[in-house]
Design a protein around this motif. Structure first.
Motif, PDB file in Angstrom:
ATOM      1  N   VAL A 542     112.453 -25.626  81.644  1.00 57.62           N
ATOM      2  CA  VAL A 542     112.600 -25.423  83.092  1.00 57.62           C
ATOM      3  C   VAL A 542     113.317 -26.598  83.745  1.00 57.62           C
ATOM      4  O   VAL A 542     113.011 -27.761  83.475  1.00 57.62           O
ATOM      5  CB  VAL A 542     111.221 -25.216  83.746  1.00 57.62           C
ATOM      6  N   THR A 543     114.260 -26.277  84.624  1.00 50.71           N
ATOM      7  CA  THR A 543     114.876 -27.264  85.504  1.00 50.71           C
ATOM      8  C   THR A 543     114.565 -26.860  86.935  1.00 50.71           C
ATOM      9  O   THR A 543     115.066 -25.840  87.439  1.00 50.71           O
ATOM     10  CB  THR A 543     116.403 -27.315  85.298  1.00 50.71           C
ATOM     11  N   LEU A 544     113.715 -27.624  87.608  1.00 53.68           N
ATOM     12  CA  LEU A 544     113.330 -27.332  88.993  1.00 53.68           C
ATOM     13  C   LEU A 544     114.454 -27.705  89.946  1.00 53.68           C
ATOM     14  O   LEU A 544     115.170 -28.694  89.744  1.00 53.68           O
ATOM     15  CB  LEU A 544     112.085 -28.119  89.364  1.00 53.68           C
ATOM     16  N   SER A 545     114.601 -26.912  91.006  1.00 54.40           N
ATOM     17  CA  SER A 545     115.554 -27.281  92.049  1.00 54.40           C
ATOM     18  C   SER A 545     115.039 -28.526  92.766  1.00 54.40           C
ATOM     19  O   SER A 545     113.834 -28.804  92.776  1.00 54.40           O
ATOM     20  CB  SER A 545     115.717 -26.129  93.040  1.00 54.40           C
ATOM     21  N   PRO A 546     115.925 -29.314  93.361  1.00 54.55           N
ATOM     22  CA  PRO A 546     115.486 -30.541  94.042  1.00 54.55           C
ATOM     23  C   PRO A 546     114.407 -30.315  95.097  1.00 54.55           C
ATOM     24  O   PRO A 546     113.545 -31.163  95.292  1.00 54.55           O
ATOM     25  CB  PRO A 546     116.780 -31.081  94.662  1.00 54.55           C
ATOM     26  N   ASP A 547     114.444 -29.145  95.788  1.00 56.17           N
ATOM     27  CA  ASP A 547     113.401 -28.885  96.781  1.00 56.17           C
ATOM     28  C   ASP A 547     112.171 -28.210  96.165  1.00 56.17           C
ATOM     29  O   ASP A 547     111.228 -27.847  96.882  1.00 56.17           O
ATOM     30  CB  ASP A 547     113.947 -28.048  97.943  1.00 56.17           C
ATOM     31  N   GLU A 548     112.197 -28.017  94.848  1.00 51.66           N
ATOM     32  CA  GLU A 548     111.065 -27.477  94.072  1.00 51.66           C
ATOM     33  C   GLU A 548     110.675 -26.057  94.499  1.00 51.66           C
ATOM     34  O   GLU A 548     109.541 -25.622  94.286  1.00 51.66           O
ATOM     35  CB  GLU A 548     109.866 -28.427  94.145  1.00 51.66           C
ATOM     36  N   SER A 549     111.632 -25.320  95.067  1.00 54.88           N
ATOM     37  CA  SER A 549     111.353 -23.954  95.497  1.00 54.88           C
ATOM     38  C   SER A 549     111.870 -22.914  94.510  1.00 54.88           C
ATOM     39  O   SER A 549     111.560 -21.729  94.631  1.00 54.88           O
ATOM     40  CB  SER A 549     111.978 -23.688  96.872  1.00 54.88           C
ATOM     41  N   ARG A 550     112.691 -23.349  93.554  1.00 53.68           N
ATOM     42  CA  ARG A 550     113.263 -22.442  92.575  1.00 53.68           C
ATOM     43  C   ARG A 550     113.252 -23.125  91.218  1.00 53.68           C
ATOM     44  O   ARG A 550     113.239 -24.357  91.126  1.00 53.68           O
ATOM     45  CB  ARG A 550     114.713 -22.096  92.926  1.00 53.68           C
ATOM     46  N   MET A 551     113.290 -22.319  90.180  1.00 57.65           N
ATOM     47  CA  MET A 551     113.425 -22.895  88.849  1.00 57.65           C
ATOM     48  C   MET A 551     114.438 -22.095  88.027  1.00 57.65           C
ATOM     49  O   MET A 551     114.500 -20.871  88.113  1.00 57.65           O
ATOM     50  CB  MET A 551     112.075 -22.963  88.122  1.00 57.65           C
ATOM     51  N   VAL A 552     115.258 -22.833  87.300  1.00 51.35           N
ATOM     52  CA  VAL A 552     116.107 -22.225  86.284  1.00 51.35           C
ATOM     53  C   VAL A 552     115.388 -22.401  84.962  1.00 51.35           C
ATOM     54  O   VAL A 552     114.988 -23.511  84.598  1.00 51.35           O
ATOM     55  CB  VAL A 552     117.491 -22.883  86.220  1.00 51.35           C
ATOM     56  N   ILE A 553     115.204 -21.308  84.253  1.00 49.15           N
ATOM     57  CA  ILE A 553     114.513 -21.340  82.967  1.00 49.15           C
ATOM     58  C   ILE A 553     115.541 -21.096  81.866  1.00 49.15           C
ATOM     59  O   ILE A 553     116.190 -20.038  81.850  1.00 49.15           O
ATOM     60  CB  ILE A 553     113.402 -20.279  82.885  1.00 49.15           C
ATOM     61  N   ALA A 557     113.687 -16.360  72.722  1.00 49.05           N
ATOM     62  CA  ALA A 557     112.657 -15.847  71.823  1.00 49.05           C
ATOM     63  C   ALA A 557     113.135 -16.075  70.391  1.00 49.05           C
ATOM     64  O   ALA A 557     114.267 -16.497  70.167  1.00 49.05           O
ATOM     65  CB  ALA A 557     112.405 -14.365  72.091  1.00 49.05           C
ATOM     66  N   SER A 558     112.288 -15.778  69.427  1.00 50.78           N
ATOM     67  CA  SER A 558     112.639 -16.092  68.042  1.00 50.78           C
ATOM     68  C   SER A 558     113.862 -15.331  67.557  1.00 50.78           C
ATOM     69  O   SER A 558     114.584 -15.799  66.672  1.00 50.78           O
ATOM     70  CB  SER A 558     111.450 -15.814  67.125  1.00 50.78           C
ATOM     71  N   ASN A 559     114.139 -14.150  68.124  1.00 54.21           N
ATOM     72  CA  ASN A 559     115.304 -13.372  67.710  1.00 54.21           C
ATOM     73  C   ASN A 559     116.334 -13.211  68.826  1.00 54.21           C
ATOM     74  O   ASN A 559     117.208 -12.363  68.747  1.00 54.21           O
ATOM     75  CB  ASN A 559     114.873 -11.992  67.183  1.00 54.21           C
ATOM     76  N   LYS A 560     116.206 -14.016  69.883  1.00 54.17           N
ATOM     77  CA  LYS A 560     117.144 -13.958  71.007  1.00 54.17           C
ATOM     78  C   LYS A 560     117.574 -15.368  71.393  1.00 54.17           C
ATOM     79  O   LYS A 560     116.736 -16.200  71.737  1.00 54.17           O
ATOM     80  CB  LYS A 560     116.489 -13.269  72.207  1.00 54.17           C
ATOM     81  N   PRO A 561     118.883 -15.651  71.334  1.00 48.21           N
ATOM     82  CA  PRO A 561     119.365 -16.985  71.713  1.00 48.21           C
ATOM     83  C   PRO A 561     119.088 -17.306  73.176  1.00 48.21           C
ATOM     84  O   PRO A 561     118.734 -16.451  73.979  1.00 48.21           O
ATOM     85  CB  PRO A 561     120.872 -16.899  71.426  1.00 48.21           C
ATOM     86  N   TRP A 562     119.311 -18.566  73.515  1.00 44.62           N
ATOM     87  CA  TRP A 562     118.991 -19.080  74.851  1.00 44.62           C
ATOM     88  C   TRP A 562     119.859 -18.434  75.923  1.00 44.62           C
ATOM     89  O   TRP A 562     121.065 -18.297  75.773  1.00 44.62           O
ATOM     90  CB  TRP A 562     119.212 -20.593  74.886  1.00 44.62           C
ATOM     91  N   GLU A 563     119.203 -18.069  77.034  1.00 47.33           N
ATOM     92  CA  GLU A 563     119.881 -17.592  78.237  1.00 47.33           C
ATOM     93  C   GLU A 563     119.233 -18.249  79.451  1.00 47.33           C
ATOM     94  O   GLU A 563     118.117 -18.783  79.362  1.00 47.33           O
ATOM     95  CB  GLU A 563     119.778 -16.064  78.363  1.00 47.33           C
ATOM     96  N   LEU A 564     119.928 -18.180  80.575  1.00 47.44           N
ATOM     97  CA  LEU A 564     119.390 -18.729  81.823  1.00 47.44           C
ATOM     98  C   LEU A 564     118.726 -17.633  82.644  1.00 47.44           C
ATOM     99  O   LEU A 564     119.257 -16.517  82.764  1.00 47.44           O
ATOM    100  CB  LEU A 564     120.495 -19.373  82.655  1.00 47.44           C
ATOM    101  N   TYR A 565     117.581 -17.977  83.220  1.00 49.17           N
ATOM    102  CA  TYR A 565     116.837 -17.074  84.092  1.00 49.17           C
ATOM    103  C   TYR A 565     116.489 -17.830  85.374  1.00 49.17           C
ATOM    104  O   TYR A 565     116.295 -19.054  85.361  1.00 49.17           O
ATOM    105  CB  TYR A 565     115.551 -16.591  83.427  1.00 49.17           C
ATOM    106  N   LEU A 566     116.398 -17.090  86.452  1.00 45.01           N
ATOM    107  CA  LEU A 566     116.040 -17.673  87.746  1.00 45.01           C
ATOM    108  C   LEU A 566     114.691 -17.134  88.184  1.00 45.01           C
ATOM    109  O   LEU A 566     114.437 -15.932  88.117  1.00 45.01           O
ATOM    110  CB  LEU A 566     117.097 -17.320  88.793  1.00 45.01           C
ATOM    111  N   LEU A 567     113.830 -18.047  88.646  1.00 41.07           N
ATOM    112  CA  LEU A 567     112.554 -17.630  89.220  1.00 41.07           C
ATOM    113  C   LEU A 567     112.426 -18.285  90.590  1.00 41.07           C
ATOM    114  O   LEU A 567     112.383 -19.510  90.716  1.00 41.07           O
ATOM    115  CB  LEU A 567     111.397 -18.049  88.315  1.00 41.07           C
ATOM    116  N   ASP A 568     112.405 -17.457  91.621  1.00 39.82           N
ATOM    117  CA  ASP A 568     112.263 -17.952  92.993  1.00 39.82           C
ATOM    118  C   ASP A 568     110.797 -18.142  93.334  1.00 39.82           C
ATOM    119  O   ASP A 568     109.942 -17.358  92.917  1.00 39.82           O
ATOM    120  CB  ASP A 568     112.861 -16.954  93.984  1.00 39.82           C
ATOM    121  N   GLY A 569     110.517 -19.169  94.109  1.00 36.56           N
ATOM    122  CA  GLY A 569     109.165 -19.403  94.566  1.00 36.56           C
ATOM    123  C   GLY A 569     108.940 -18.834  95.958  1.00 36.56           C
ATOM    124  O   GLY A 569     109.886 -18.565  96.694  1.00 36.56           O
ATOM    125  N   ILE A 570     107.684 -18.677  96.280  1.00 34.27           N
ATOM    126  CA  ILE A 570     107.305 -18.198  97.609  1.00 34.27           C
ATOM    127  C   ILE A 570     106.529 -19.310  98.291  1.00 34.27           C
ATOM    128  O   ILE A 570     105.483 -19.745  97.799  1.00 34.27           O
ATOM    129  CB  ILE A 570     106.441 -16.930  97.522  1.00 34.27           C
TER     130      ILE A 570
END
Length: 858
Positions: A542-553, A557-570
């Motif tokens: 995880v890389t948190l946004s500077p304001d800690e309201s969002r995270m890039v993950i 998985a074991s059979n899936k290479p790395w990808e970027l995902y976004l999770l927004d906070g409330i």
């Protein structure tokens, strides 16, 4: 006997590879091939995103990537960005744009991905270094080029920028010296003047010399008058000139880690004198010049190390002082293996580790008597990190991490600018094997270490057997363990408001990594207050946004290479932290259609009981019961490299080529097992140090026990088991083939260490001590001494320009096998490859040989 150790053999194995047609693309129904899985991964697998960082306004995500779907034919990866919709009504539900390549003009002013953000206390300004110059970013107005101020532009490199204690200036390093740049006026002031050519100041005058000088001045008026005139001229000249820092002679030594205390009273630094050690060379035969060129390489274990002194320059007193570390508790302690009652079994128990506070132990004043003389034991040499200072213009405290060069001790010591020559012990971690683990740091690195307030620090320690998070009041010594359990805290980030820790741990399962939030005030063991923020099974980087309201993950998985995902906070009401929930949104699609066409297996993560009762975690690949290809009774055990590394986990392996090869083997009816043997990462101190003084001991018996488990539980024929691996995996393969020859019928040792006395100091001395001091450890741990035990068929593959494990290792073992008259082995040399192969043709050739070995011998 096939000694592929001559030019004709190299040519013969190279020609078929060069003539290969374009590798086929597998479909869900076609079998894999070596040509397919070992081709250029950018064209076949795709390039996963890496190097993720946020813009300072928390709107734009930057990452290194190659878009396999685009027409971009760039040979290397590029910097991409995704600018997110503004938070608010339209933000969470708005469509997220596709990644776009970042322009050169924009890249020129961006911080680097690996830069640690350096903010002022209000977090409105940020410093960073790029291209050897220093930049100031105004976070209130955004990260665009107009809001970035370039503070220096010189030929000399400026580095290590920090805000001064009063935040009116920037302190930075140039040519080993500290400078102060005023943010209002731009005025630059030099704070130190280290002179490598100058020696230490001469000793003070003796009483005799002082008396004679006074007597001369008392006797002769002319001398007294001349001195008075000279002193007056010096005072006048000094008053006219601007202030210059005192010249500090370093006598040819290098200045390292210079740091100014926030109150401006103290400069700390290290003086390092390089050791006169013989370095190795690696000859490079395939060169553009047509001549053989020697590559400079490393020293070998046991070579003399650099001598380092910890110094302080008292600015007010204009005095440089060497800090004596002779009073460090245990500074003269010898490791157990050198004591008369030394334990030589290599076992790792709680008795091997300890943590000692100032109130619990003081330095021993022991003596050794030899031939009637009484001598005090020598102090062990140490390295001292740069202080981590408390914040604020009047802050007077800093903490340094001190590491013994034998790596048996780490001390955390308090530096006080009021009394700089006397440091106070905060924590001592002793390990009779070696101090290590996540967040513990290294020679000059303090690891996880910071301040919560003017009196409280946080840090990590393996004191209870697992790397956990602690806080401590530096004045009272009160210590609190915030996490506890049979898991590791692997990364720690403190929130901007210093109310929470963000922790990456493997507490859910050793093969999973998740992000948690922990209140700083949670108290001892903090389990009830720890909130899990990620949910996807696998690894969540995880890389948190500077304001800690969002995270890039960065997730895989074991059979899936790395990808970027976004999770927004409330954002919750009041002062409650942002809540993260719901499903993460995938931002990148990196794998190619060809790669996706094959049904990649998800290996089962299983546990196997070792002979000493410990659980071994492993990845198991096996043909499905209803598959067209049935299990054949043949099995291959893969040994991961790097020593301290984890591979039996639920995320995409860094050994992705080997993962694909294991799928190919299963297609052919093999069962494949990949274990996290003793010394692998992720399982705590005792597992980490289980190989102390005996590599090829418990780490090998773990593989032997795993092979027996396959025979007992999965229908594997005990006479048809092979083993292979690279680097440390190659070493284990050799030890398996030499010392347990009836367990493994065939083995492929890739770039293996054959003699640990030829490897580097930093890694090897931790585990085996030094070869001239612990000959037993090196003799029983080095395969070259056990080569007579070879029975099965052995393949050795090694790159000839390997600057890590040198090709000399393979050559020496080849000569040993020749002298032993062994005929069941071969050596394949790769003239253009370093430790990690790069060329697809080399990978293809190597794995064709491995597959042929197993197909023919198992």
């Amino acid at each position: 006997m096939k000694h592929l150790f001559n030019l004709l053999s190299w040519c013969a194995c190279a020609l078929p590879v060069l003539a290969q047609p374009t590798p086929p693309t597998p479909t869900s129904t076609s079998a894999l091939s070596i040509e397919t899985i070992m081709q250029d991964p950018r064209q076949w697998v795709g390039t996963s995103p890496s190097g993720v960082f946020w813009s300072d306004d928390s709107r734009t995500i930057y990452f290194t990537w190659h878009d396999a779907r685009s027409a971009d034919k760039a040979l290397g990866d590029s910097l991409y960005k995704i600018t997110l919709p503004a938070p608010g009504t339209a933000g969470r539900n708005a469509a997220i744009p596709a990644p776009v390549k970042v322009s050169i003009a924009e890249r020129r002013l961006l911080p680097s991905a690996d830069d640690r953000p350096i903010y002022n206390r209000a977090r409105t300004l940020r410093l960073y270094e790029k291209y050897g110059d220093i930049f100031l970013l105004n976070r209130q107005t955004g990260p665009s080029g107009a809001q970035v101020r370039m503070l220096t532009s010189t030929v000399e490199r400026e580095s290590n920028p920090v805000f001064s204690g009063d935040e009116k200036a920037v302190i930075f390093t140039r040519a080993q010296n500290l400078f102060r740049l005023d943010l209002t006026t731009g005025f630059v002031e030099q704070l130190t003047n280290f002179d490598p050519a100058a020696k230490k100041p001469e000793a003070k005058q003796t009483d005799q010399e002082s008396w004679l000088k006074k007597d001369q001045l008392a006797l002769f008026d002319v001398l007294r008058l001349r001195k008075a005139k000279r002193d007056e001229t010096e005072r006048t000249t000094k008053a006219e000139q601007p202030h210059r820092p005192k010249t500090i002679g370093t006598d040819g030594r290098t200045v390292m880690n210079a740091s100014l205390s926030p109150d401006g009273r103290l400069v700390t630094y290290n003086l390092m004198r390089s050791a006169s050690s013989k370095s190795t060379i690696v000859p490079n035969f395939i060169t553009e010049s047509g001549f053989t060129e020697d590559l400079p390489a490393r020293t070998k274990v046991g070579a003399p190390l650099a001598a380092v002194e910890f110094m302080v320059y008292d600015v007010r007193r204009d005095t440089a002082l060497t800090i004596s570390l002779a009073s460090l508790p245990g500074i003269t302690d010898k490791p157990d293996y050198l004591m008369p009652a030394a334990v030589t079994s290599g076992s790792a128990t709680a008795a091997g580790r300890s943590t000692v506070a100032a109130s619990e132990k003081t330095a021993k004043d022991t003596t050794t008597t030899r031939k009637g003389a009484t001598t005090k034991p020598a102090n062990r040499p140490v390295y001292v990190s740069m202080p981590v200072w408390a914040e604020g213009p009047t802050a007077r405290y800093g903490v340094v991490s001190i590491r013994a060069l034998d790596n048996k001790d780490r001390w955390l010591m308090l530096v006080d600018t009021e009394s700089p020559t006397t440091m106070k012990l905060l924590d001592r971690q002793r390990d009779e094997a070696w101090v290590g683990g996540p967040g513990i740091g290294g020679a000059f690195s303090p690891g996880t270490l910071g301040w919560l307030d003017a009196q409280t620090i946080y840090y990590q320690s393996e004191a209870d057997g697992y790397s956990h998070l602690y806080t401590q009041n530096v004045l009272t010594g009160q210590k609190t363990q915030l996490t506890k359990g049979r898991f590791e805290v692997q990364q720690v980030t403190l929130s901007a408001d210093k109310r929470f820790f963000y922790l990456t741990t493997n507490e859910r399962h050793p093969g999973e990594q998740h992000l948690y939030r922990l209140a700083v005030t949670s108290g001892r063991d903090g389990a009830l207050q720890r909130t899990q923020l990620t949910t996807m099974t696998g690894a969540n980087d995880v890389t948190l946004s500077p304001d800690e309201s969002r995270m890039v993950i960065r997730y895989s998985a074991s059979n899936k290479p790395w990808e970027l995902y976004l999770l927004d906070g409330i954002k919750k009401k009041g002062t409650e932290p942002v809540a993260f929930g719901g499903s993460a949104i995938q931002l990148t699609q990196s794998t190619t259609a060809s790669f996706q066409a094959y049904p990649w297996r998800e290996p089962a993560v299983v546990t196997i009981q070792a002979r000493d009762g410990q659980p071994i975690y492993a990845r198991l690949y096996q043909p499905a019961a209803n598959a067209a290809v049935k299990a054949t009774g043949k099995a291959v055990v893969f040994v991961h490299g790097a020593g301290y590394l984890q591979n039996a986990h639920k995320w995409w392996s860094q050994y992705f080529r080997e993962y694909m090869f294991h799928n190919l083997l299963v297609d052919k009816g093999y069962t494949v097992l990949d274990i996290d043997y003793r010394a692998s990462a992720g399982y705590g101190r005792d597992w980490r140090t289980g190989i102390y003084r005996f590599m090829g001991g418990k780490d090998l018996t773990d593989h032997v026990d795993a092979a027996a488990w396959l025979v007992k539980n999965h229908g594997v024929d005990a006479k048809r088991i092979g083993i292979y691996g690279g680097s440390y995996g190659g070493f284990i393969t050799l030890m398996a083939m030499f010392t347990t020859p009836d367990v493994f019928k065939a083995g492929a040792a890739l770039r293996p260490v054959t003699d640990w006395a030829a490897y580097n100091h930093g890694y090897t001395s931790n585990i085996l001590n030094e070869p001239y001091a612990d000959t037993l450890a090196y003799r029983r741990s080095s395969p070259i001494y056990h080569a007579a035990g070879l029975k099965g068929h052995l393949l050795i593959c090694h790159g000839m320009v390997d600057v890590n494990v040198h090709f000399q290792d393979a050559v020496r073992l080849a000569q040993r096998l020749i002298e032993l008259k062994k005929e069941n082995w071969e050596l394949a040399a790769y003239p253009v490859e370093d430790h990690g192969f790069v060329e697809p043709t080399s990978w293809m050739d190597e794995y064709k040989r491995i597959l042929k070995l197993f197909d023919e011998r198992l």
